[in-house]
Design a protein around this motif. Structure first.
Motif, PDB file in Angstrom:
ATOM      1  N   ARG A 148      32.361  48.994  52.845  1.00 38.66           N
ATOM      2  CA  ARG A 148      32.974  48.873  51.527  1.00 38.66           C
ATOM      3  C   ARG A 148      34.242  48.023  51.654  1.00 38.66           C
ATOM      4  NH1 ARG A 148      32.068  53.932  52.574  1.00 38.66           N
ATOM      5  NH2 ARG A 148      34.249  54.605  52.568  1.00 38.66           N
ATOM      6  N   SER A 159      37.297  46.531  48.958  1.00 36.95           N
ATOM      7  CA  SER A 159      37.838  46.502  47.592  1.00 36.95           C
ATOM      8  C   SER A 159      39.048  45.588  47.525  1.00 36.95           C
ATOM      9  CB  SER A 159      38.243  47.910  47.145  1.00 36.95           C
ATOM     10  OG  SER A 159      37.124  48.767  47.106  1.00 36.95           O
ATOM     11  N   ARG A 162      35.375  46.273  43.520  1.00 37.76           N
ATOM     12  CA  ARG A 162      34.628  46.561  44.745  1.00 37.76           C
ATOM     13  C   ARG A 162      33.747  45.349  45.064  1.00 37.76           C
ATOM     14  NH1 ARG A 162      32.998  51.506  47.042  1.00 37.76           N
ATOM     15  NH2 ARG A 162      35.089  52.200  46.490  1.00 37.76           N
ATOM     16  N   ASP A 188      29.925  47.083  48.347  1.00 32.61           N
ATOM     17  CA  ASP A 188      29.812  48.465  47.887  1.00 32.61           C
ATOM     18  C   ASP A 188      28.713  49.222  48.640  1.00 32.61           C
ATOM     19  OD1 ASP A 188      30.054  50.780  46.440  1.00 32.61           O
ATOM     20  OD2 ASP A 188      29.328  49.969  44.545  1.00 32.61           O
ATOM     21  N   ARG A 217      26.041  44.924  46.607  1.00 34.31           N
ATOM     22  CA  ARG A 217      25.108  45.949  47.084  1.00 34.31           C
ATOM     23  C   ARG A 217      23.850  45.327  47.674  1.00 34.31           C
ATOM     24  NH1 ARG A 217      25.141  50.923  42.692  1.00 34.31           N
ATOM     25  NH2 ARG A 217      27.373  51.399  42.878  1.00 34.31           N
TER      26      ARG A 217
END
Length: 212
Positions: free
Chosen positions: A10, A12, A17, A20, A210
Motif C-alpha cells: 500500500r 498513499s 491511495r 491499494d 489494485r
C-alpha cells in the motif's frame, strides 16, 4: 527462487491511495509484464521495489531481502531503469557509466570490464566518447539500460522502457529486452499490450492501484 515478493503493498499520498493492497511474485528467470493504464500505480510500485520510495504498508522482498529492513542489500540485487533516466547530458557515455559503476560499488579491478560489458549489452559501445546530451532519445534510453546493467544484477526493473521512441527504436529495445531476459529476471512496466505480448512470458495487470 522468488526474485520479487510483494505482499499487500500500500502506498498513499495524503488521502489518495496510489497502490491499494497489491500482491504478486516473480520467479527467477521470468520476464514479466507489469501492465496497466497510465495512472494505475505501476511506477509507484516499481519505485518501492527499487528502494526509491517507502511503502505505507505491506511487505516487499527482493531475492529474499526485505526492502524496508535492508534497502542497500536489496538494491544491490537489481538494476532499475526509470521512465525518464536521470542522465547527465554534459558527461560522455563511458564517463557516466564509470561514475555509476563506482556509486554502485563495483570493485575497481572489475569496473572497466563491467562498463564495457554493459555498453555492449545495451549496444552503446560505439558511443563511449559521445556526450549524452548529443544522443537521440532512443540512445539515451539505451544508456539508462546500460546503467541498470553495469553492476551485473540478477534482476532488471524497467519502467516504460520504450516510452517516446519511434517504431524502429521500439523494435530494437524489445529485441534487447528479449535477449537480456535469457539470463536475468525482468519486470517490465508498460501500458501497451503488444509490448507484453512481444517480450514477456506472463503479465501482472494493475488498475487504480489494485491488482485485476
Amino acid at each position: 527462487m522468488k526474485m520479487i515478493e510483494v505482499d499487500n503493498l500500500r502506498v498513499s499520498y495524503g488521502s489518495f491511495r496510489a497502490v491499494d493492497g497489491v500482491s504478486f511474485s516473480v520467479e527467477a528467470g521470468e520476464v514479466v509484464g507489469f501492465l496497466g493504464p497510465n495512472g494505475a500505480g505501476k511506477s509507484t510500485t516499481l519505485r518501492v521495489l527499487a528502494g526509491f520510495l517507502g511503502a505505507s504498508g505491506g511487505r516487499v522482498r527482493i531475492a529474499g531481502i526485505d526492502v524496508a529492513e535492508d534497502s542497500q542489500a536489496a538494491r544491490a540485487k537489481l538494476g532499475y531503469m526509470p521512465e525518464m533516466s536521470p542522465l547527465y547530458p554534459e558527461m560522455r557515455v563511458g564517463e557516466y557509466l564509470r561514475f555509476r559503476a563506482e556509486l554502485k560499488k563495483v570493485p575497481r579491478s572489475a569496473r572497466k570490464e563491467a562498463v564495457s560489458s554493459a555498453m555492449r549489452e545495451a549496444r552503446v559501445d560505439d558511443f563511449e566518447d559521445v556526450m549524452i546530451g548529443h544522443l537521440s532519445k532512443g540512445y539515451r534510453q539505451r544508456v539508462g539500460l546500460a546503467d541498470a546493467l553495469v553492476a551485473s544484477p540478477p534482476l532488471l526493473i524497467l519502467d516504460e522502457p520504450t516510452a517516446g521512441l519511434d517504431p524502429n527504436q521500439i523494435r530494437e529495445v524489445r529485441a534487447l529486452i528479449q535477449k537480456l531476459g535469457k539470463d536475468r529476471t525482468v519486470l517490465l512496466s508498460t501500458h501497451i499490450l503488444s509490448e507484453v505480448e512481444a517480450t514477456c512470458s506472463r503479465a501482472v495487470v494493475i488498475n487504480r492501484g489494485r491488482l485485476v
